[in-house]
Write a protein that holds these residues in place. Sequence first.
Motif, PDB file in Angstrom:
ATOM      1  N   CYS A   4       0.833  -1.211   0.000  1.00  0.00           N
ATOM      2  CA  CYS A   4       0.000   0.000   0.000  1.00  0.00           C
ATOM      3  C   CYS A   4       0.864   1.257   0.000  1.00  0.00           C
ATOM      4  O   CYS A   4       0.571   2.209  -0.721  1.00  0.00           O
ATOM      5  N   PHE A   5       1.935   1.259   0.791  1.00  0.00           N
ATOM      6  CA  PHE A   5       2.812   2.426   0.814  1.00  0.00           C
ATOM      7  C   PHE A   5       3.560   2.581  -0.514  1.00  0.00           C
ATOM      8  O   PHE A   5       3.776   3.697  -0.981  1.00  0.00           O
ATOM      9  N   PHE A   6       3.931   1.475  -1.122  1.00  0.00           N
ATOM     10  CA  PHE A   6       4.556   1.532  -2.449  1.00  0.00           C
ATOM     11  C   PHE A   6       3.596   2.169  -3.450  1.00  0.00           C
ATOM     12  O   PHE A   6       3.963   3.057  -4.212  1.00  0.00           O
ATOM     13  N   LEU A   7       2.349   1.685  -3.451  1.00  0.00           N
ATOM     14  CA  LEU A   7       1.342   2.229  -4.362  1.00  0.00           C
ATOM     15  C   LEU A   7       1.087   3.705  -4.080  1.00  0.00           C
ATOM     16  O   LEU A   7       0.939   4.511  -5.004  1.00  0.00           O
ATOM     17  N   LEU A   8       1.039   4.064  -2.797  1.00  0.00           N
ATOM     18  CA  LEU A   8       0.845   5.460  -2.411  1.00  0.00           C
ATOM     19  C   LEU A   8       1.984   6.318  -2.945  1.00  0.00           C
ATOM     20  O   LEU A   8       1.753   7.379  -3.533  1.00  0.00           O
ATOM     21  N   ASP A   9       3.228   5.857  -2.755  1.00  0.00           N
ATOM     22  CA  ASP A   9       4.389   6.618  -3.223  1.00  0.00           C
ATOM     23  C   ASP A   9       4.389   6.813  -4.734  1.00  0.00           C
ATOM     24  O   ASP A   9       4.965   7.778  -5.231  1.00  0.00           O
ATOM     25  N   LYS A  14      -5.949   4.275  -7.460  1.00  0.00           N
ATOM     26  CA  LYS A  14      -7.001   3.386  -7.972  1.00  0.00           C
ATOM     27  C   LYS A  14      -6.830   1.969  -7.451  1.00  0.00           C
ATOM     28  O   LYS A  14      -7.803   1.221  -7.355  1.00  0.00           O
ATOM     29  N   ALA A  15      -5.617   1.591  -7.109  1.00  0.00           N
ATOM     30  CA  ALA A  15      -5.366   0.260  -6.559  1.00  0.00           C
ATOM     31  C   ALA A  15      -5.385   0.262  -5.039  1.00  0.00           C
ATOM     32  O   ALA A  15      -5.916  -0.651  -4.411  1.00  0.00           O
ATOM     33  N   VAL A  16      -4.821   1.286  -4.434  1.00  0.00           N
ATOM     34  CA  VAL A  16      -4.633   1.271  -2.988  1.00  0.00           C
ATOM     35  C   VAL A  16      -5.925   1.564  -2.220  1.00  0.00           C
ATOM     36  O   VAL A  16      -6.178   0.959  -1.173  1.00  0.00           O
ATOM     37  N   ILE A  17      -6.767   2.450  -2.697  1.00  0.00           N
ATOM     38  CA  ILE A  17      -7.961   2.833  -1.944  1.00  0.00           C
ATOM     39  C   ILE A  17      -8.954   1.679  -1.805  1.00  0.00           C
ATOM     40  O   ILE A  17      -9.391   1.386  -0.684  1.00  0.00           O
ATOM     41  N   ILE A 105      -4.533  12.239   0.421  1.00  0.00           N
ATOM     42  CA  ILE A 105      -5.102  12.379   1.766  1.00  0.00           C
ATOM     43  C   ILE A 105      -6.159  11.318   2.038  1.00  0.00           C
ATOM     44  O   ILE A 105      -6.327  10.866   3.176  1.00  0.00           O
ATOM     45  N   ASP A 106      -6.869  10.862   1.007  1.00  0.00           N
ATOM     46  CA  ASP A 106      -7.845   9.785   1.179  1.00  0.00           C
ATOM     47  C   ASP A 106      -7.157   8.508   1.652  1.00  0.00           C
ATOM     48  O   ASP A 106      -7.680   7.793   2.503  1.00  0.00           O
ATOM     49  N   VAL A 107      -5.991   8.248   1.105  1.00  0.00           N
ATOM     50  CA  VAL A 107      -5.218   7.072   1.523  1.00  0.00           C
ATOM     51  C   VAL A 107      -4.813   7.219   2.990  1.00  0.00           C
ATOM     52  O   VAL A 107      -4.963   6.280   3.782  1.00  0.00           O
ATOM     53  N   TYR A 108      -4.320   8.383   3.353  1.00  0.00           N
ATOM     54  CA  TYR A 108      -3.907   8.614   4.746  1.00  0.00           C
ATOM     55  C   TYR A 108      -5.087   8.482   5.713  1.00  0.00           C
ATOM     56  O   TYR A 108      -4.933   7.965   6.815  1.00  0.00           O
ATOM     57  N   LEU A 110      -7.687   6.531   5.354  1.00  0.00           N
ATOM     58  CA  LEU A 110      -7.979   5.102   5.509  1.00  0.00           C
ATOM     59  C   LEU A 110      -6.936   4.415   6.374  1.00  0.00           C
ATOM     60  O   LEU A 110      -7.268   3.577   7.217  1.00  0.00           O
ATOM     61  N   ILE A 111      -5.674   4.770   6.206  1.00  0.00           N
ATOM     62  CA  ILE A 111      -4.613   4.198   7.038  1.00  0.00           C
ATOM     63  C   ILE A 111      -4.830   4.578   8.496  1.00  0.00           C
ATOM     64  O   ILE A 111      -4.640   3.760   9.400  1.00  0.00           O
ATOM     65  N   THR A 112      -5.263   5.805   8.736  1.00  0.00           N
ATOM     66  CA  THR A 112      -5.536   6.259  10.106  1.00  0.00           C
ATOM     67  C   THR A 112      -6.686   5.473  10.723  1.00  0.00           C
ATOM     68  O   THR A 112      -6.623   5.076  11.894  1.00  0.00           O
ATOM     69  N   VAL A 113      -7.737   5.218   9.954  1.00  0.00           N
ATOM     70  CA  VAL A 113      -8.866   4.433  10.459  1.00  0.00           C
ATOM     71  C   VAL A 113      -8.415   3.015  10.789  1.00  0.00           C
ATOM     72  O   VAL A 113      -8.753   2.478  11.852  1.00  0.00           O
ATOM     73  N   ILE A 114      -7.634   2.413   9.912  1.00  0.00           N
ATOM     74  CA  ILE A 114      -7.124   1.061  10.171  1.00  0.00           C
ATOM     75  C   ILE A 114      -6.273   1.050  11.433  1.00  0.00           C
ATOM     76  O   ILE A 114      -6.408   0.158  12.281  1.00  0.00           O
ATOM     77  N   SER A 115      -5.405   2.043  11.572  1.00  0.00           N
ATOM     78  CA  SER A 115      -4.555   2.133  12.770  1.00  0.00           C
ATOM     79  C   SER A 115      -5.380   2.268  14.036  1.00  0.00           C
ATOM     80  O   SER A 115      -5.092   1.635  15.055  1.00  0.00           O
ATOM     81  N   ALA A 116      -6.416   3.089  13.981  1.00  0.00           N
ATOM     82  CA  ALA A 116      -7.285   3.260  15.149  1.00  0.00           C
ATOM     83  C   ALA A 116      -8.020   1.962  15.487  1.00  0.00           C
ATOM     84  O   ALA A 116      -8.161   1.599  16.659  1.00  0.00           O
ATOM     85  N   LEU A 117      -8.485   1.250  14.460  1.00  0.00           N
ATOM     86  CA  LEU A 117      -9.169  -0.022  14.713  1.00  0.00           C
ATOM     87  C   LEU A 117      -8.213  -1.052  15.314  1.00  0.00           C
ATOM     88  O   LEU A 117      -8.597  -1.826  16.195  1.00  0.00           O
ATOM     89  N   LYS A 118      -6.968  -1.046  14.882  1.00  0.00           N
ATOM     90  CA  LYS A 118      -5.974  -1.947  15.463  1.00  0.00           C
ATOM     91  C   LYS A 118      -5.689  -1.558  16.911  1.00  0.00           C
ATOM     92  O   LYS A 118      -5.499  -2.408  17.768  1.00  0.00           O
ATOM     93  N   LEU A 119      -5.699  -0.262  17.172  1.00  0.00           N
ATOM     94  CA  LEU A 119      -5.412   0.247  18.508  1.00  0.00           C
ATOM     95  C   LEU A 119      -6.454  -0.197  19.526  1.00  0.00           C
ATOM     96  O   LEU A 119      -6.124  -0.466  20.679  1.00  0.00           O
ATOM     97  N   ILE A 120      -7.698  -0.308  19.101  1.00  0.00           N
ATOM     98  CA  ILE A 120      -8.761  -0.641  20.053  1.00  0.00           C
ATOM     99  C   ILE A 120      -9.084  -2.130  20.101  1.00  0.00           C
ATOM    100  O   ILE A 120     -10.002  -2.530  20.809  1.00  0.00           O
TER     101      ILE A 120
END
Length: 123
Positions: A4-9, A14-17, A105-108, A110-120
């Motif tokens: 995902c980070f490779f695709l983001l960079d 269209k693939a990562v989201i 920013i849309d990718v970021y 989604l990554i933030t939401v995933i991180s928060a879900l992992k956190l809880i």
Amino acid sequence: MRICFFLLDHGKYKAVIPSLLSAVEHELAINTDNNDIGQRLIRRLQYSLEEGNNGGFRYAVGISVASLLANGLFMRHSFNEERVPLINRNWILHGRDDPSKWIRIDVYKLITVISALKLIQKD
């Protein structure tokens, strides 16, 4: 996640989201120990948070994420209406959104939401 980070960079939104949206649902399923999809997963998350509510950190983060998902990312939004500023899971996964409007920013987000879900996640 490395892919995902490779695709983001490389600007391959269209693939990562869509991949990250699937990851959000996966994390929701883990948090709720359930195989439901979409809004049902969010309701299960809200219920599990309310059930174990002790006013702690997990509850505060979890209820905020659940609200963002229910009122934004996973919100029911008719395909006949105007596109909303926040990307919408249904529009993307059902091919109704315009991928040319997806941005970094849309990718970021989604990554933030995933991180928060992992956190809880419960141990």
